[in-house]
Design a protein around this motif. Structure first.
Motif, PDB file in Angstrom:
ATOM      1  N   VAL A 197      41.853  27.998  38.766  1.00 32.51           N
ATOM      2  CA  VAL A 197      40.915  29.123  38.632  1.00 32.51           C
ATOM      3  C   VAL A 197      41.650  30.438  38.389  1.00 32.51           C
ATOM      4  CG1 VAL A 197      39.114  28.017  39.999  1.00 32.51           C
ATOM      5  CG2 VAL A 197      40.750  29.537  41.125  1.00 32.51           C
ATOM      6  N   LYS A 198      40.855  31.523  38.227  1.00 30.60           N
ATOM      7  CA  LYS A 198      41.409  32.829  37.842  1.00 30.60           C
ATOM      8  C   LYS A 198      42.552  33.278  38.750  1.00 30.60           C
ATOM      9  CE  LYS A 198      36.781  34.281  36.745  1.00 30.60           C
ATOM     10  NZ  LYS A 198      35.675  34.969  37.434  1.00 30.60           N
ATOM     11  N   SER A 199      43.706  33.537  38.138  1.00 28.14           N
ATOM     12  CA  SER A 199      44.854  34.043  38.889  1.00 28.14           C
ATOM     13  C   SER A 199      45.760  34.750  37.899  1.00 28.14           C
ATOM     14  CB  SER A 199      45.623  32.893  39.559  1.00 28.14           C
ATOM     15  OG  SER A 199      46.500  32.269  38.633  1.00 28.14           O
ATOM     16  N   ALA A 200      46.900  35.206  38.388  1.00 25.26           N
ATOM     17  CA  ALA A 200      47.918  35.718  37.472  1.00 25.26           C
ATOM     18  C   ALA A 200      49.218  34.990  37.759  1.00 25.26           C
ATOM     19  CB  ALA A 200      48.069  37.229  37.606  1.00 25.26           C
ATOM     20  N   GLY A 201      49.101  33.706  38.093  1.00 22.07           N
ATOM     21  CA  GLY A 201      50.288  32.918  38.409  1.00 22.07           C
ATOM     22  C   GLY A 201      50.834  33.320  39.760  1.00 22.07           C
ATOM     23  N   ASP A 228      36.736  38.659  47.612  1.00 24.52           N
ATOM     24  CA  ASP A 228      36.832  37.447  46.790  1.00 24.52           C
ATOM     25  C   ASP A 228      38.271  37.136  46.370  1.00 24.52           C
ATOM     26  OD1 ASP A 228      34.434  36.189  46.731  1.00 24.52           O
ATOM     27  OD2 ASP A 228      33.775  36.985  44.782  1.00 24.52           O
ATOM     28  N   ALA A 229      39.231  37.785  47.005  1.00 22.18           N
ATOM     29  CA  ALA A 229      40.635  37.460  46.722  1.00 22.18           C
ATOM     30  C   ALA A 229      41.127  36.504  47.801  1.00 22.18           C
ATOM     31  CB  ALA A 229      41.493  38.721  46.727  1.00 22.18           C
ATOM     32  N   MET A 230      41.767  35.415  47.381  1.00 23.40           N
ATOM     33  CA  MET A 230      42.163  34.405  48.363  1.00 23.40           C
ATOM     34  C   MET A 230      43.516  33.791  48.010  1.00 23.40           C
ATOM     35  SD  MET A 230      40.111  30.969  49.577  1.00 23.40           S
ATOM     36  CE  MET A 230      40.843  29.888  48.361  1.00 23.40           C
ATOM     37  N   VAL A 231      44.310  33.521  49.054  1.00 29.00           N
ATOM     38  CA  VAL A 231      45.542  32.754  48.868  1.00 29.00           C
ATOM     39  C   VAL A 231      45.114  31.303  48.615  1.00 29.00           C
ATOM     40  CG1 VAL A 231      47.683  31.943  49.943  1.00 29.00           C
ATOM     41  CG2 VAL A 231      46.859  34.277  50.396  1.00 29.00           C
ATOM     42  N   VAL A 239      47.472  33.839  44.158  1.00 29.70           N
ATOM     43  CA  VAL A 239      46.333  34.582  44.702  1.00 29.70           C
ATOM     44  C   VAL A 239      45.202  34.449  43.691  1.00 29.70           C
ATOM     45  CG1 VAL A 239      45.471  36.893  45.223  1.00 29.70           C
ATOM     46  CG2 VAL A 239      47.694  36.167  46.089  1.00 29.70           C
ATOM     47  N   LEU A 240      44.053  34.020  44.166  1.00 30.64           N
ATOM     48  CA  LEU A 240      42.949  33.724  43.258  1.00 30.64           C
ATOM     49  C   LEU A 240      41.872  34.795  43.323  1.00 30.64           C
ATOM     50  CD1 LEU A 240      42.474  29.954  44.184  1.00 30.64           C
ATOM     51  CD2 LEU A 240      44.058  30.964  42.513  1.00 30.64           C
ATOM     52  N   ASN A 241      41.175  34.952  42.245  1.00 31.76           N
ATOM     53  CA  ASN A 241      39.950  35.746  42.221  1.00 31.76           C
ATOM     54  C   ASN A 241      38.797  34.752  42.207  1.00 31.76           C
ATOM     55  OD1 ASN A 241      37.733  37.290  41.683  1.00 31.76           O
ATOM     56  ND2 ASN A 241      38.616  38.367  39.926  1.00 31.76           N
ATOM     57  N   LEU A 242      38.105  34.662  43.332  1.00 29.17           N
ATOM     58  CA  LEU A 242      37.042  33.654  43.435  1.00 29.17           C
ATOM     59  C   LEU A 242      35.797  34.062  42.658  1.00 29.17           C
ATOM     60  CD1 LEU A 242      37.384  32.727  47.227  1.00 29.17           C
ATOM     61  CD2 LEU A 242      38.346  31.547  45.232  1.00 29.17           C
ATOM     62  N   GLY A 243      35.768  35.284  42.161  1.00 30.05           N
ATOM     63  CA  GLY A 243      34.605  35.706  41.363  1.00 30.05           C
ATOM     64  C   GLY A 243      34.568  37.201  41.191  1.00 30.05           C
ATOM     65  N   ALA A 244      34.335  37.904  42.299  1.00 30.41           N
ATOM     66  CA  ALA A 244      34.114  39.345  42.204  1.00 30.41           C
ATOM     67  C   ALA A 244      35.213  40.151  42.887  1.00 30.41           C
ATOM     68  CB  ALA A 244      32.756  39.689  42.811  1.00 30.41           C
ATOM     69  N   VAL A 250      42.695  42.523  46.308  1.00 31.06           N
ATOM     70  CA  VAL A 250      43.949  41.808  46.048  1.00 31.06           C
ATOM     71  C   VAL A 250      45.111  42.530  46.726  1.00 31.06           C
ATOM     72  CG1 VAL A 250      45.528  40.983  44.262  1.00 31.06           C
ATOM     73  CG2 VAL A 250      43.056  40.857  43.872  1.00 31.06           C
ATOM     74  N   GLU A 251      45.121  43.865  46.602  1.00 33.11           N
ATOM     75  CA  GLU A 251      46.205  44.646  47.224  1.00 33.11           C
ATOM     76  C   GLU A 251      46.207  44.457  48.738  1.00 33.11           C
ATOM     77  OE1 GLU A 251      48.671  46.110  45.961  1.00 33.11           O
ATOM     78  OE2 GLU A 251      48.158  46.885  43.982  1.00 33.11           O
ATOM     79  N   GLU A 252      45.025  44.479  49.340  1.00 32.42           N
ATOM     80  CA  GLU A 252      44.938  44.309  50.795  1.00 32.42           C
ATOM     81  C   GLU A 252      45.435  42.920  51.201  1.00 32.42           C
ATOM     82  OE1 GLU A 252      44.493  46.089  53.378  1.00 32.42           O
ATOM     83  OE2 GLU A 252      44.192  44.478  54.854  1.00 32.42           O
ATOM     84  N   LEU A 253      45.053  41.924  50.417  1.00 30.30           N
ATOM     85  CA  LEU A 253      45.494  40.557  50.705  1.00 30.30           C
ATOM     86  C   LEU A 253      47.016  40.443  50.584  1.00 30.30           C
ATOM     87  CD1 LEU A 253      44.561  37.644  51.329  1.00 30.30           C
ATOM     88  CD2 LEU A 253      44.435  37.253  48.866  1.00 30.30           C
TER      89      LEU A 253
END
Ligand code: FAD
Ligand code: EPU
Length: 274
Positions: A197-201, A228-231, A239-244, A250-253
């Motif tokens: 799913v959506k990530s930047a590697g 919606d950011a998840m390891v 780090v994935l973007n689950l949708g929104a 992402v920065e906080e994660l």
């Protein structure tokens, strides 16, 4: 003339986060001269970028179709290719032509310019294996520079300030389609556990001799989530973007991950903001 439009950068990144920017699509040297008259940065396939929700104040330059030489890729072992040529297609074509050198980059969703700028790779090979020379747009004109001048190392390339990679010269080793395919199968197997799913590697570089993914996994951080950011459960360094997810999520994660691992981790992603 360069084509200029206002965009939301989330549409141009694989992580699908990032706010507004002025996108300058350039087709030739004259366009590059025009686009670089004010502060700018260059976007490739946007597969290694974390772009702020507020967007980017600089102009964002994207190389247009004339820099995509996918269609003219033949079976030559030594050739120049435009920097907007998509890497996945090139990896495929090289395999079919029985040319070895890029198979380690199977699964890297870059364009050639971005792959050189990051010296993208895997433990099966990296861009520096095939790269001979680059053509750069720098100081208002085009220049050819040998690959050695870029000091390519693990996820590292040194470009002159403000340089735009316009073309690259790659040299392959003649092989057979079957042999290249066998090597690609090994890369594919090594990547099988990576999320789709959506990530930047991978968000972080590997510390020498270790895997950031393993370290994050060991710290029990898989599944850690902010908005919606998840390891990723599949691989700790994705780090994935689950949708929104927003860039702020992402920065906080990333900050939480960095605070909870036992060793300092250095970002692989490029952060863009104003
Ligand atoms: P972008 O992300 O658009 O830009 C990256 C940097 O390169 C920026 O600083 C940008 O300014 C600069 N740049 C881009 N084009 C140019 C140019 N023409 N001239 C000058 N500078 C330029 N990477 C790996 O190394 N190995 C992997 O196995 C890998 N797997 C991945 C898997 C997934 C699912 C994803 C989403 C990403 C993965 N990545 C991997 C990360 C990414 O694909 C690489 O870093 C890639 O090199 C980025 O290329 P890009 O064209 O998308 O560049
Ligand atoms: N591991 C874990 N848990 C995890 C992830 C990995 O225990 O969550 C362990 C694996 O079991 C293995 C070791 O760590 O023993 C290495 O894992 P892997 O083979 O997945 O490689 P990696 O070092 O984590 C690197 C690159 C990837 C590249 C793969 C495949 C970096 C930061 N990452 O990952 O590159 O695709 O190797 O060669 O160098 C990227 O740079 O964006 C990227 C995805």
């Amino acid at each position: 003339m360069a084509k200029v439009r206002q965009v939301e950068l989330k549409a141009f990144t694989t992580l699908k986060v990032g706010g507004p920017a002025e996108l300058w699509e350039v087709d030739d040297e004259a366009d590059l001269r025009e686009a670089t008259a004010e502060p700018y940065r260059v976007i490739g396939a946007g597969s290694n970028l974390l772009v702020a929700d507020e967007g980017v104040c600089d102009r964002v330059i994207r190389l247009g179709r004339p820099f995509n030489d996918m269609a003219s890729f033949g079976d030559r072992a030594d050739l120049w290719l435009g920097a907007a040529t998509p890497l996945p297609g090139l990896v495929r074509r090289a395999q079919r032509a029985g040319l070895s050198g890029l198979e380690g980059l199977l699964g890297v969703p870059a364009v050639v310019g971005g792959a050189v700028a990051m010296n993208a790779g895997t433990r099966f090979g990296e861009m520096s294996d095939t790269l001979q020379e680059v053509e750069l747009f720098v100081n208002g004109g085009l220049e050819r520079v040998p690959a050695e001048a870029l000091n390519l190392a693990y996820r590292h390339a040194e470009l002159p300030a403000g340089a735009v990679i316009t073309r690259v010269r790659l040299k392959f080793t003649p092989s057979t389609p079957e042999q290249v395919q066998t090597a690609m199968d090994a890369v594919d197997a090594a990547r099988a556990g990576q999320p789709k799913v959506k990530s930047a590697g991978c968000a972080f570089k590997n510390p020498a001799g270790d895997s950031a993914g393993r370290i994050i996994d060991q710290a029990g951080l898989k599944g850690l989530r902010v908005g919606d950011a998840m390891v990723a459960h599949e691989h700790g360094n994705f780090v994935l973007n689950l949708g929104a997810a927003t860039s702020a999520d992402v920065e906080e994660l990333l900050a939480q991950v960095q605070a909870r691992v036992p060793v300092p981790l250095q970002m692989e992603w490029r952060r863009w903001g104003c």
